[in-house]
Design a protein around this motif. Structure first.
Motif, PDB file in Angstrom:
ATOM      1  N   ALA A 133      12.530   4.945   0.306  1.00 36.43           N
ATOM      2  CA  ALA A 133      13.269   3.623   0.202  1.00 36.43           C
ATOM      3  C   ALA A 133      12.476   2.430  -0.022  1.00 36.43           C
ATOM      4  N   GLU A 134      11.262   2.215   0.213  1.00 40.39           N
ATOM      5  CA  GLU A 134      10.334   0.893   0.090  1.00 40.39           C
ATOM      6  C   GLU A 134      10.350   0.984  -1.555  1.00 40.39           C
ATOM      7  N   LEU A 135      10.047   2.179  -2.064  1.00 43.66           N
ATOM      8  CA  LEU A 135       9.957   2.145  -3.754  1.00 43.66           C
ATOM      9  C   LEU A 135      11.579   1.431  -4.293  1.00 43.66           C
ATOM     10  N   PHE A 136      12.329   2.035  -3.724  1.00 45.36           N
ATOM     11  CA  PHE A 136      13.633   1.742  -4.138  1.00 45.36           C
ATOM     12  C   PHE A 136      14.077   0.336  -3.949  1.00 45.36           C
ATOM     13  N   ASN A 137      13.615  -0.209  -2.539  1.00 41.34           N
ATOM     14  CA  ASN A 137      13.937  -1.521  -2.431  1.00 41.34           C
ATOM     15  C   ASN A 137      12.897  -2.705  -3.124  1.00 41.34           C
ATOM     16  N   SER A 138      11.835  -2.313  -3.443  1.00 39.62           N
ATOM     17  CA  SER A 138      10.808  -3.231  -4.096  1.00 39.62           C
ATOM     18  C   SER A 138      11.594  -3.321  -5.510  1.00 39.62           C
ATOM     19  N   ILE A 139      11.716  -2.257  -6.303  1.00 40.89           N
ATOM     20  CA  ILE A 139      12.083  -2.250  -7.635  1.00 40.89           C
ATOM     21  C   ILE A 139      13.382  -3.043  -7.825  1.00 40.89           C
ATOM     22  N   ALA A 140      14.642  -2.828  -7.010  1.00 43.60           N
ATOM     23  CA  ALA A 140      16.061  -3.363  -6.806  1.00 43.60           C
ATOM     24  C   ALA A 140      15.730  -4.713  -6.611  1.00 43.60           C
ATOM     25  N   ASN A 141      15.006  -5.235  -5.863  1.00 46.62           N
ATOM     26  CA  ASN A 141      14.898  -6.564  -5.652  1.00 46.62           C
ATOM     27  C   ASN A 141      14.324  -7.515  -6.829  1.00 46.62           C
ATOM     28  N   GLN A 142      13.486  -6.744  -7.396  1.00 46.84           N
ATOM     29  CA  GLN A 142      13.046  -7.431  -8.786  1.00 46.84           C
ATOM     30  C   GLN A 142      13.822  -7.120  -9.778  1.00 46.84           C
ATOM     31  N   SER A 143      14.894  -6.511  -9.736  1.00 44.86           N
ATOM     32  CA  SER A 143      15.937  -6.222 -11.030  1.00 44.86           C
ATOM     33  C   SER A 143      16.944  -7.014 -10.553  1.00 44.86           C
TER      34      SER A 143
ATOM     35  N   GLU B 215       0.815  -1.193  -0.071  1.00 43.36           N
ATOM     36  CA  GLU B 215      -0.072  -0.033  -0.134  1.00 43.36           C
ATOM     37  C   GLU B 215       0.899   1.246   0.026  1.00 43.36           C
ATOM     38  N   ILE B 216       1.887   0.992   0.740  1.00 43.58           N
ATOM     39  CA  ILE B 216       2.754   2.379   0.617  1.00 43.58           C
ATOM     40  C   ILE B 216       3.430   2.618  -0.837  1.00 43.58           C
ATOM     41  N   ILE B 217       4.043   1.657  -1.506  1.00 42.88           N
ATOM     42  CA  ILE B 217       4.219   1.691  -2.755  1.00 42.88           C
ATOM     43  C   ILE B 217       3.390   1.983  -3.743  1.00 42.88           C
ATOM     44  N   ASP B 218       2.208   1.647  -3.766  1.00 41.77           N
ATOM     45  CA  ASP B 218       1.085   2.081  -4.530  1.00 41.77           C
ATOM     46  C   ASP B 218       0.618   3.339  -4.564  1.00 41.77           C
ATOM     47  N   LYS B 219       0.654   3.913  -3.000  1.00 37.78           N
ATOM     48  CA  LYS B 219       0.230   5.126  -2.903  1.00 37.78           C
ATOM     49  C   LYS B 219       1.414   6.260  -3.341  1.00 37.78           C
TER      50      LYS B 219
ATOM     51  N   VAL C 190      22.016  16.356  15.547  1.00 35.15           N
ATOM     52  CA  VAL C 190      21.139  15.045  15.034  1.00 35.15           C
ATOM     53  C   VAL C 190      19.611  15.388  15.122  1.00 35.15           C
ATOM     54  N   ASP C 191      18.961  14.976  14.189  1.00 37.41           N
ATOM     55  CA  ASP C 191      17.823  15.259  13.688  1.00 37.41           C
ATOM     56  C   ASP C 191      16.870  14.393  14.764  1.00 37.41           C
ATOM     57  N   TYR C 192      15.615  14.972  14.892  1.00 38.43           N
ATOM     58  CA  TYR C 192      14.831  14.537  16.049  1.00 38.43           C
ATOM     59  C   TYR C 192      13.628  13.643  15.299  1.00 38.43           C
ATOM     60  N   VAL C 193      13.728  13.497  14.223  1.00 39.21           N
ATOM     61  CA  VAL C 193      12.972  12.464  13.436  1.00 39.21           C
ATOM     62  C   VAL C 193      13.475  11.295  12.920  1.00 39.21           C
ATOM     63  N   PRO C 194      13.069  10.042  12.641  1.00 37.88           N
ATOM     64  CA  PRO C 194      13.998   8.944  12.178  1.00 37.88           C
ATOM     65  C   PRO C 194      13.827   9.143  10.763  1.00 37.88           C
ATOM     66  N   HIS C 195      14.471   8.377  10.031  1.00 37.56           N
ATOM     67  CA  HIS C 195      14.847   8.145   8.412  1.00 37.56           C
ATOM     68  C   HIS C 195      14.982   6.878   7.981  1.00 37.56           C
ATOM     69  N   ALA C 196      14.863   6.763   6.786  1.00 37.84           N
ATOM     70  CA  ALA C 196      14.944   5.429   6.194  1.00 37.84           C
ATOM     71  C   ALA C 196      15.719   5.497   4.913  1.00 37.84           C
ATOM     72  N   TRP C 197      16.667   4.649   4.579  1.00 36.89           N
ATOM     73  CA  TRP C 197      17.393   4.477   3.372  1.00 36.89           C
ATOM     74  C   TRP C 197      17.666   2.861   3.086  1.00 36.89           C
ATOM     75  N   CYS C 198      18.366   2.709   2.091  1.00 34.10           N
ATOM     76  CA  CYS C 198      18.648   1.522   1.563  1.00 34.10           C
ATOM     77  C   CYS C 198      20.064   1.122   1.348  1.00 34.10           C
TER      78      CYS C 198
ATOM     79  N   LYS D  86      20.057  -7.526  -4.686  1.00 40.95           N
ATOM     80  CA  LYS D  86      19.534  -7.842  -3.153  1.00 40.95           C
ATOM     81  C   LYS D  86      19.592  -6.295  -2.285  1.00 40.95           C
ATOM     82  N   THR D  87      18.552  -6.181  -1.819  1.00 40.14           N
ATOM     83  CA  THR D  87      18.357  -4.704  -1.231  1.00 40.14           C
ATOM     84  C   THR D  87      17.649  -5.060   0.121  1.00 40.14           C
ATOM     85  N   TYR D  88      17.907  -3.997   0.998  1.00 38.19           N
ATOM     86  CA  TYR D  88      17.283  -3.842   2.421  1.00 38.19           C
ATOM     87  C   TYR D  88      16.808  -2.354   2.680  1.00 38.19           C
ATOM     88  N   VAL D  89      15.737  -2.102   3.324  1.00 37.24           N
ATOM     89  CA  VAL D  89      15.601  -0.812   3.988  1.00 37.24           C
ATOM     90  C   VAL D  89      16.075  -0.959   5.135  1.00 37.24           C
ATOM     91  N   ILE D  90      16.854   0.385   5.486  1.00 35.23           N
ATOM     92  CA  ILE D  90      17.370   0.488   6.753  1.00 35.23           C
ATOM     93  C   ILE D  90      16.854   1.736   7.711  1.00 35.23           C
TER      94      ILE D  90
END
Length: 393
Positions: free
Chosen positions: A107-117, A90-94, A134-142, A120-124
């Motif tokens: 990050a999830e979009l990159f992860n999905s396309i990369a694994n299907q390509s 649902e995240i990717i569709d959105k 230091v930022d006070y909000v979390p972050h995601a990368w790959c 091997k990829t993980y979301v961090i």
């Protein structure tokens, strides 16, 4: 039903690192950005286009990175939104429908396309530092394994920056195939496994800007640990992650929330595992009762139609195998929940009761088989036993 809170990770670079003076990927970028609009509705079509046009993992990872960074806008309006998406799809569709998102969407979009390509990829998940703060909000990368080497990708920060509460698109090459020992200056994973370095930084060192690897520390073989992670069950992954996170220092509320988040998932998977295994035990018990009643019915018919002795013995053996398997499955599970613990007790009692009856049938068979065939008919009398099968959890 699973109730799980998910804090959508957010974050975007507000400053730019030095850009490369030349774009060695110009030809790749050109082809990647020519993907037809009709082929960008889902990650499968995007990966199919990339696989058809590029052969190496580096070229494919570049095509994915540049397409996302060039086509997805940072969602300023929802920068602090907490979303409760049921699943990653649902995240990717959105994000593909709106072409907008925060860091988890990138990050999830990159992860999905990369694994299907074939990459091997993980979301961090983690937190970041910008301009020494230091930022006070979390972050995601790959993280992606390119030709056996791990590199880091941040398509969010690579897409541009925020200035005066507006998103400005500007491709930042620093976040494409970044070396782990470089990105650790600004990106700190919650789980030190995802630092991809042999002497991981503590959270305290990250805060203090001490990002040089200290080789006086114990050597951490992240390659072997990653292999173990890939073979672990979901519960084992979460338990080992929380252990590493706690050992690395709970420096801020984001880290604490990640530990709590993982603990909730551990409880969910434990409960899920209990229900699944308890239901297996119930199924085995009910199967044993079915076989037992079939034998009793056959016995009441004075073993007609006629079967060989081995066939008759096999009927009771099936009962025994099912009841033993049910008991063994029950022995492998436990629960701190009183209702679940009581369910185990009750099922064990039912298995005991069925086992007593089965042993009576075995004793009858022993006598039957040791009796001359001419006298076997004299052993029969009407026998009745029927147990209602148990319901599952």
């Amino acid at each position: 039903m699973r109730f799980l809170f998910i804090v959508i990770l957010i974050g975007l670079a507000t400053n730019l690192h030095a850009q490369k003076t030349t774009n060695q990927y110009a030809e790749i970028d050109k082809i990647a950005l020519q993907i037809p609009e009709a082929s960008t509705k889902n990650t499968k079509d995007i990966s199919d286009y990339i696989n058809a046009n590029f052969t190496t993992q580096t070229d494919r990872s570049r095509a994915i990175f540049i397409w996302i960074a060039s086509n997805i806008d940072y969602d300023i309006e929802n920068i602090f939104a907490i979303n409760f998406y049921p699943n990653v799809n649902e995240i990717i569709d959105k994000v593909l429908a709106s072409h907008k998102g925060v860091c988890m969407h990138y990050a999830e979009l990159f992860n999905s396309i990369a694994n299907q390509s074939g990459i091997k990829t993980y979301v961090i998940a983690g937190y970041t530092k910008q301009n020494g703060t230091v930022d006070y909000v979390p972050h995601a990368w790959c993280a992606s394994q390119i030709d056996s080497t791990w590199y880091l990708f941040d398509p969010t920060w690579g897409a541009g920056y925020i200035q005066n509460s507006k998103f400005t698109r500007k491709i930042n090459e620093s976040y494409f195939m970044a070396l782990p020992e470089k990105l650790i200056n600004s990106h700190m994973p919650f789980d030190p496994l995802w630092q991809f370095i042999n002497y991981p930084l503590t959270n305290q060192e990250f805060y203090e800007g001490k990002t040089e690897q200290n080789k006086n520390k114990p050597f951490f073989n992240f390659t072997d640990s990653l292999k173990q992670f890939e073979n672990d069950s979901e519960i084992e992954k979460l338990v080992s992650a929380n252990r590493r996170i706690e050992q690395n220092g709970v420096k801020n509320s984001l880290i604490f929330e990640r530990i709590q988040h993982n603990q909730h998932d551990i409880e969910y998977y434990n409960n899920k595992s209990f229900v699944e295994n308890y239901n297996i035990a119930v199924n085995l018990f009910n199967e044993g009762i079915k076989y037992l009643n079939q034998f009793i019915d056959y016995r009441n018919k004075q073993f007609t139609p006629k079967k060989q002795d081995e066939e008759i013995k096999e009927m009771v053996d099936l009962v025994e195998k099912s009841l033993i398997a049910s008991r063994e499955k029950l022995a492998s599970i436990s629960s701190s929940d009183p209702n679940s613990a009581n369910s185990i007790i009750q099922l064990n009692r039912s298995v005991d009761e069925a086992t007593v009856n089965m042993n009576e049938q075995k004793a009858f068979l022993d006598k039957y088989f040791s009796t001359g065939k001419m006298l076997r008919k004299t052993l029969f009398y009407k026998y009745s036993w029927m147990r209602i099968p148990l319901n599952k959890e």
